[in-house]
Motif scaffolding. Structure first.
Motif, PDB file in Angstrom:
ATOM      1  N   VAL A  28     -28.001 -18.672 -34.839  1.00 47.49           N
ATOM      2  CA  VAL A  28     -28.910 -17.791 -34.107  1.00 47.49           C
ATOM      3  C   VAL A  28     -28.677 -16.336 -34.505  1.00 47.49           C
ATOM      4  CG1 VAL A  28     -29.592 -16.991 -31.816  1.00 47.49           C
ATOM      5  CG2 VAL A  28     -29.085 -19.413 -32.187  1.00 47.49           C
ATOM      6  N   ALA A  29     -27.413 -15.956 -34.708  1.00 46.69           N
ATOM      7  CA  ALA A  29     -27.099 -14.586 -35.112  1.00 46.69           C
ATOM      8  C   ALA A  29     -27.687 -14.262 -36.485  1.00 46.69           C
ATOM      9  CB  ALA A  29     -25.586 -14.384 -35.118  1.00 46.69           C
ATOM     10  N   TRP A  30     -27.617 -15.228 -37.414  1.00 47.42           N
ATOM     11  CA  TRP A  30     -28.171 -14.996 -38.759  1.00 47.42           C
ATOM     12  C   TRP A  30     -29.676 -14.754 -38.690  1.00 47.42           C
ATOM     13  CZ3 TRP A  30     -25.995 -13.890 -43.244  1.00 47.42           C
ATOM     14  CH2 TRP A  30     -26.780 -13.963 -44.404  1.00 47.42           C
ATOM     15  N   ARG A  31     -30.326 -15.514 -37.826  1.00 42.69           N
ATOM     16  CA  ARG A  31     -31.772 -15.317 -37.640  1.00 42.69           C
ATOM     17  C   ARG A  31     -32.044 -13.933 -37.055  1.00 42.69           C
ATOM     18  NH1 ARG A  31     -35.212 -16.286 -33.158  1.00 42.69           N
ATOM     19  NH2 ARG A  31     -37.345 -16.897 -33.726  1.00 42.69           N
ATOM     20  N   ARG A  32     -31.225 -13.517 -36.122  1.00 44.75           N
ATOM     21  CA  ARG A  32     -31.405 -12.200 -35.487  1.00 44.75           C
ATOM     22  C   ARG A  32     -31.149 -11.079 -36.484  1.00 44.75           C
ATOM     23  NH1 ARG A  32     -33.657  -8.840 -33.215  1.00 44.75           N
ATOM     24  NH2 ARG A  32     -33.080  -7.761 -31.302  1.00 44.75           N
ATOM     25  N   ILE A  33     -30.131 -11.238 -37.328  1.00 46.87           N
ATOM     26  CA  ILE A  33     -29.829 -10.217 -38.319  1.00 46.87           C
ATOM     27  C   ILE A  33     -30.997 -10.039 -39.279  1.00 46.87           C
ATOM     28  CG2 ILE A  33     -28.356  -9.705 -40.314  1.00 46.87           C
ATOM     29  CD1 ILE A  33     -26.040 -11.011 -38.767  1.00 46.87           C
ATOM     30  N   ALA A  54     -29.756  -0.681 -43.073  1.00 42.52           N
ATOM     31  CA  ALA A  54     -28.324  -0.402 -43.187  1.00 42.52           C
ATOM     32  C   ALA A  54     -27.517  -1.286 -42.233  1.00 42.52           C
ATOM     33  CB  ALA A  54     -28.056   1.073 -42.888  1.00 42.52           C
ATOM     34  N   LEU A  55     -28.039  -1.462 -41.019  1.00 40.90           N
ATOM     35  CA  LEU A  55     -27.363  -2.323 -40.056  1.00 40.90           C
ATOM     36  C   LEU A  55     -27.324  -3.758 -40.544  1.00 40.90           C
ATOM     37  CD1 LEU A  55     -26.083  -2.793 -37.276  1.00 40.90           C
ATOM     38  CD2 LEU A  55     -28.394  -3.022 -36.333  1.00 40.90           C
ATOM     39  N   GLN A  56     -28.431  -4.203 -41.111  1.00 37.53           N
ATOM     40  CA  GLN A  56     -28.492  -5.572 -41.631  1.00 37.53           C
ATOM     41  C   GLN A  56     -27.470  -5.776 -42.750  1.00 37.53           C
ATOM     42  OE1 GLN A  56     -31.803  -6.710 -44.209  1.00 37.53           O
ATOM     43  NE2 GLN A  56     -32.159  -8.492 -42.896  1.00 37.53           N
ATOM     44  N   THR A  57     -27.357  -4.825 -43.654  1.00 42.21           N
ATOM     45  CA  THR A  57     -26.403  -4.926 -44.751  1.00 42.21           C
ATOM     46  C   THR A  57     -24.974  -4.996 -44.235  1.00 42.21           C
ATOM     47  OG1 THR A  57     -27.889  -3.698 -46.222  1.00 42.21           O
ATOM     48  CG2 THR A  57     -25.562  -3.819 -46.850  1.00 42.21           C
ATOM     49  N   MET A  58     -24.670  -4.173 -43.237  1.00 48.35           N
ATOM     50  CA  MET A  58     -23.324  -4.161 -42.675  1.00 48.35           C
ATOM     51  C   MET A  58     -22.993  -5.486 -41.989  1.00 48.35           C
ATOM     52  SD  MET A  58     -21.597  -3.775 -39.523  1.00 48.35           S
ATOM     53  CE  MET A  58     -22.691  -2.832 -38.437  1.00 48.35           C
ATOM     54  N   LEU A  59     -23.930  -6.011 -41.208  1.00 46.29           N
ATOM     55  CA  LEU A  59     -23.694  -7.259 -40.484  1.00 46.29           C
ATOM     56  C   LEU A  59     -23.589  -8.442 -41.436  1.00 46.29           C
ATOM     57  CD1 LEU A  59     -26.109  -6.767 -37.444  1.00 46.29           C
ATOM     58  CD2 LEU A  59     -23.613  -6.610 -37.436  1.00 46.29           C
ATOM     59  N   GLU A  60     -24.409  -8.461 -42.481  1.00 39.85           N
ATOM     60  CA  GLU A  60     -24.326  -9.545 -43.456  1.00 39.85           C
ATOM     61  C   GLU A  60     -23.001  -9.516 -44.204  1.00 39.85           C
ATOM     62  OE1 GLU A  60     -29.070 -10.196 -44.554  1.00 39.85           O
ATOM     63  OE2 GLU A  60     -27.755  -9.077 -45.912  1.00 39.85           O
ATOM     64  N   GLU A 193     -22.660 -15.090 -31.119  1.00 44.47           N
ATOM     65  CA  GLU A 193     -23.860 -14.365 -31.543  1.00 44.47           C
ATOM     66  C   GLU A 193     -23.647 -12.858 -31.454  1.00 44.47           C
ATOM     67  OE1 GLU A 193     -28.657 -13.918 -30.568  1.00 44.47           O
ATOM     68  OE2 GLU A 193     -27.364 -15.052 -29.209  1.00 44.47           O
ATOM     69  N   TYR A 194     -23.039 -12.405 -30.368  1.00 38.98           N
ATOM     70  CA  TYR A 194     -22.834 -10.964 -30.207  1.00 38.98           C
ATOM     71  C   TYR A 194     -21.839 -10.431 -31.243  1.00 38.98           C
ATOM     72  CZ  TYR A 194     -22.134  -6.441 -28.038  1.00 38.98           C
ATOM     73  OH  TYR A 194     -22.067  -5.101 -27.812  1.00 38.98           O
ATOM     74  N   ALA A 195     -20.755 -11.179 -31.473  1.00 37.76           N
ATOM     75  CA  ALA A 195     -19.767 -10.734 -32.447  1.00 37.76           C
ATOM     76  C   ALA A 195     -20.372 -10.596 -33.838  1.00 37.76           C
ATOM     77  CB  ALA A 195     -18.588 -11.714 -32.475  1.00 37.76           C
ATOM     78  N   LEU A 196     -21.343 -11.453 -34.160  1.00 42.01           N
ATOM     79  CA  LEU A 196     -21.936 -11.452 -35.500  1.00 42.01           C
ATOM     80  C   LEU A 196     -23.145 -10.535 -35.615  1.00 42.01           C
ATOM     81  CD1 LEU A 196     -21.726 -15.280 -36.215  1.00 42.01           C
ATOM     82  CD2 LEU A 196     -20.389 -13.491 -37.321  1.00 42.01           C
ATOM     83  N   ALA A 197     -23.973 -10.471 -34.565  1.00 39.97           N
ATOM     84  CA  ALA A 197     -25.226  -9.710 -34.647  1.00 39.97           C
ATOM     85  C   ALA A 197     -25.229  -8.456 -33.787  1.00 39.97           C
ATOM     86  CB  ALA A 197     -26.407 -10.602 -34.247  1.00 39.97           C
ATOM     87  N   GLY A 198     -24.243  -8.289 -32.934  1.00 38.84           N
ATOM     88  CA  GLY A 198     -24.191  -7.118 -32.074  1.00 38.84           C
ATOM     89  C   GLY A 198     -25.166  -7.162 -30.925  1.00 38.84           C
ATOM     90  N   THR A 199     -25.783  -8.328 -30.680  1.00 32.95           N
ATOM     91  CA  THR A 199     -26.753  -8.469 -29.599  1.00 32.95           C
ATOM     92  C   THR A 199     -26.953  -9.947 -29.303  1.00 32.95           C
ATOM     93  OG1 THR A 199     -29.002  -7.892 -28.883  1.00 32.95           O
ATOM     94  CG2 THR A 199     -28.712  -8.556 -31.171  1.00 32.95           C
ATOM     95  N   VAL A 200     -27.626 -10.242 -28.202  1.00 36.09           N
ATOM     96  CA  VAL A 200     -28.027 -11.610 -27.882  1.00 36.09           C
ATOM     97  C   VAL A 200     -29.519 -11.601 -27.576  1.00 36.09           C
ATOM     98  CG1 VAL A 200     -25.758 -12.267 -26.986  1.00 36.09           C
ATOM     99  CG2 VAL A 200     -27.470 -11.339 -25.425  1.00 36.09           C
ATOM    100  N   ASP A 201     -30.161 -12.764 -27.711  1.00 39.26           N
ATOM    101  CA  ASP A 201     -31.589 -12.843 -27.439  1.00 39.26           C
ATOM    102  C   ASP A 201     -31.886 -14.120 -26.661  1.00 39.26           C
ATOM    103  OD1 ASP A 201     -31.196 -14.746 -29.367  1.00 39.26           O
ATOM    104  OD2 ASP A 201     -32.522 -13.866 -30.863  1.00 39.26           O
ATOM    105  N   THR A 202     -33.157 -14.302 -26.303  1.00 35.63           N
ATOM    106  CA  THR A 202     -33.540 -15.456 -25.483  1.00 35.63           C
ATOM    107  C   THR A 202     -33.333 -16.777 -26.225  1.00 35.63           C
ATOM    108  OG1 THR A 202     -35.838 -15.142 -26.209  1.00 35.63           O
ATOM    109  CG2 THR A 202     -35.199 -14.161 -24.109  1.00 35.63           C
ATOM    110  N   THR A 203     -33.541 -16.770 -27.537  1.00 39.18           N
ATOM    111  CA  THR A 203     -33.280 -17.984 -28.315  1.00 39.18           C
ATOM    112  C   THR A 203     -31.820 -18.369 -28.219  1.00 39.18           C
ATOM    113  OG1 THR A 203     -35.055 -17.422 -29.866  1.00 39.18           O
ATOM    114  CG2 THR A 203     -33.428 -19.033 -30.600  1.00 39.18           C
ATOM    115  N   GLY A 204     -30.942 -17.380 -28.291  1.00 38.35           N
ATOM    116  CA  GLY A 204     -29.519 -17.651 -28.164  1.00 38.35           C
ATOM    117  C   GLY A 204     -29.156 -18.194 -26.795  1.00 38.35           C
TER     118      GLY A 204
END
Length: 326
Positions: A28-33, A54-60, A193-204
């Motif tokens: 789910v985090a990868w999808r969010r990123i 830039a955020l996407q590059t850092m998280l990936e 999800e939060y550790a990887l994407a810095g956020t959570v969403d409804t799918t998560g």
């Protein structure tokens, strides 16, 4: 040292419940990123697009190290909880499982209750596994900078010990299923999800609920298997409180809710083909109901673990295929 006995003491059939939330949370985090770099086809592009890219590059860049560390945290924490439960139930006399082999009812040996391993050694093993979980967790926090996850990890350790340990273990008053849903479902999945994407969403959140229900069903099958012994020893699990018929009905209700949640989730991840891998989960669920109704709780426990793994794999495959197609 009987290595086989120690391996059995980790309760391998329960370990998928620890890895599954990390796999689902990571998917789910990868999808969010991937959504951070969705920008309109205009020129010049807004500043928000540059920031998102830039955020996407850092998280990936840190995705896989953090994902592996989260998996290690979950695995070692589950092993620590299993050893702690073995110790607590053994010293309380709740488990009456002596001998060198599994009982005819399919109940596995417990190290302390069997008398084959000193209780102190099992407690030390639980502490070592918890220490390894803490080390992996601290490393994950340092890499992801999600400092509040330290509090989540501490709460998970306390919850794991208090399940059957301490003066008032909540597993002895019928709250084990609630604890499993919260910590092996919501906390583990959304924390990943939060550790990887810095956020959570409804799918998560929806995926976390399904993972939590899968873990709950593992515990419910386990408690159905042990219902007679637990009743004798004063362990008032949910199965004991509801009775075997009521516990079976509650199990089926959890399975139906999980099934409905999966039906809603899979098309969100990969529409419409996401429903195809979900058929594997539905097939396992059908076999699991049959096993429970036949009182084949050993087989049902294996199927419950397989369902947890199958769901996590289906979510990961759906995410991967959606990324390839899009």
């Amino acid at each position: 040292m009987n290595i086989g006995l120690w391996v059995q003491g980790t309760r391998p059939r329960t370990l998928p419940a620890s890895i599954a939330p990390v796999v689902v949370g990571a998917a789910v985090a990868w999808r969010r990123i991937g959504e951070f770099d969705i920008c309109p086809l205009v020129y010049p592009q807004p500043e928000s697009c540059r920031v998102g890219r830039a955020l996407q590059t850092m998280l990936e860049g840190r995705f896989w190290p953090v994902a592996v560390l989260c998996a290690l945290v979950a695995l070692f924490l589950q092993i620590a909880v299993n050893f702690a439960n073995d110790y607590s139930d053994g010293v309380r006399g709740t488990d009456d499982r002596r001998g060198d082999a599994e009982t005819t009812s399919g109940k596995p040996r417990r190290m302390v209750a069997s008398g084959l391993v000193p209780a102190r050694h099992v407690l030390i093993a639980a502490g070592l596994a918890a220490a390894l979980a803490c080390i992996a967790g601290l490393a994950a926090v340092l890499v992801s900078h999600a400092w509040w996850l330290l509090a989540v990890g501490a709460a998970s350790l306390v919850a794991g010990w208090c399940y059957t340990g301490g003066r008032h273990p909540y597993g002895y008053i019928g709250l084990g299923e609630l604890g499993v849903f919260l910590f092996f479902g919501l906390v583990a999945t959304l924390g990943t999800e939060y550790a990887l994407a810095g956020t959570v969403d409804t799918t998560g959140v929806l995926a976390a609920c399904c993972v939590g229900l899968n873990a709950v069903m593992i515990l419910m099958v386990n408690n159905l298997r042990d219902i007679d012994d637990d009743r004798i020893h004063g362990k008032r699990t949910l199965a004991v409180r509801l009775g075997e018929r009521g516990a079976r009905a509650a199990f089926v209700c959890c399975l139906v809710v999980d099934w409905a949640g999966s039906v809603m989730l899979m098309p969100l991840l990969w529409f419409p083909a996401g429903l195809v891998p979900w058929l594997a989960v539905a097939a396992v669920q059908t076999c699991m109901i049959r096993a429970v109704m036949r009182r084949d709780f050993g087989g049902a426990l294996g199927l419950a673990g397989a369902q947890t793994s199958a769901f996590a794999v289906c979510v990961a495959v759906a995410m991967a295929m959606d990324a390839v197609v899009s």
